[in-house]
Scaffold this motif. Structure first.
Motif, mmCIF file in Angstrom:
data_model
loop_
_atom_site.group_PDB
_atom_site.id
_atom_site.type_symbol
_atom_site.label_atom_id
_atom_site.label_comp_id
_atom_site.label_asym_id
_atom_site.label_seq_id
_atom_site.Cartn_x
_atom_site.Cartn_y
_atom_site.Cartn_z
ATOM 1 N N HIS A 11 1.737 22.919 -34.179
ATOM 2 C CA HIS A 11 1.630 24.053 -35.098
ATOM 3 C C HIS A 11 2.940 24.468 -35.760
ATOM 4 O O HIS A 11 2.946 25.416 -36.556
ATOM 5 N N SER A 12 4.039 23.795 -35.472
ATOM 6 C CA SER A 12 5.301 24.123 -36.148
ATOM 7 C C SER A 12 6.153 22.867 -36.252
ATOM 8 O O SER A 12 5.840 21.853 -35.634
ATOM 9 N N GLU A 130 6.640 24.659 -26.767
ATOM 10 C CA GLU A 130 6.028 25.777 -27.495
ATOM 11 C C GLU A 130 5.369 25.357 -28.800
ATOM 12 O O GLU A 130 4.513 26.063 -29.302
ATOM 13 N N TRP A 131 5.716 24.204 -29.341
ATOM 14 C CA TRP A 131 5.142 23.765 -30.615
ATOM 15 C C TRP A 131 3.804 23.056 -30.465
ATOM 16 O O TRP A 131 3.175 22.688 -31.452
ATOM 17 N N ALA A 133 -0.156 22.873 -29.943
ATOM 18 C CA ALA A 133 -1.302 23.736 -30.224
ATOM 19 C C ALA A 133 -2.494 23.212 -29.423
ATOM 20 O O ALA A 133 -2.330 22.752 -28.291
ATOM 21 N N GLU A 134 -3.651 23.221 -30.015
ATOM 22 C CA GLU A 134 -4.894 22.833 -29.352
ATOM 23 C C GLU A 134 -4.854 21.396 -28.844
ATOM 24 O O GLU A 134 -4.383 20.495 -29.527
#
Length: 157
Positions: A11-12, A130-131, A133-134
């Motif tokens: 996500h990032s 932390e980057w 996502a699902e």
């Protein structure tokens, strides 16, 4: 020859700053059936042929056999592949004792970023950056072989 991995959406772009290596990959499929795939890959300036089998029920593991071939052989075999070619950059990111391979896709799959981590057992634990996502482990539509048939650009509504 059994590959165990988990796959996640990303996500990032934070992973790019953390990457210790990045490599352009171009790959095509001589066979892209969901139960078996034969892939030709050019990774940097190296060629490979890979055979992958069907995933386990959990989606975590499947048979994989890979052999390095010459760049000339890989380029010639890419010309025999099914129509769509996967174009991506792979970033390698060390997280704890694991290396995450993060693929940023281009062409018809632009906008899709996937991370994979290989494990030694299906129950092995790992640090989740932390980057991530699902989790999409076992979701066939995220297999590169299926992205060549049903690219990400067609998913958007």
């Amino acid at each position: 020859m059994i590959e165990i991995e988990r796959k996640f959406l990303v996500h990032s772009e934070t992973f790019k700053k953390e990457a210790f290596k990045q490599t352009r990959i171009c790959q095509g499929y001589l066979n892209s059936h969901k139960d078996r795939a034969v892939r030709i890959r050019i990774k940097g300036d190296e060629g490979y042929i890979t055979v992958k089998g069907a995933s386990s029920k959990s989606g975590l593991s499947r048979f994989e056999w890979e052999k390095q071939i010459s760049l000339d052989e890989a380029e010639a075999l890419l010309n025999l592949c099914e129509e769509a070619i996967i174009d991506k950059v792979r970033y390698e990111v060390q997280v704890g004792k694991h290396v995450f391979e993060v693929d940023e896709f281009f062409g018809d799959n632009t906008g899709l970023v996937l991370a994979e981590v290989e494990l030694t057992t299906e129950s092995e634990t790992f640090i989740k950056p932390e980057w991530l996502a699902e989790e999409v482990t076992g979701d066939v539509k995220y297999y590169n072989s299926q992205l060549s048939k049903n690219p990400f650009k067609l998913w958007k509504s």
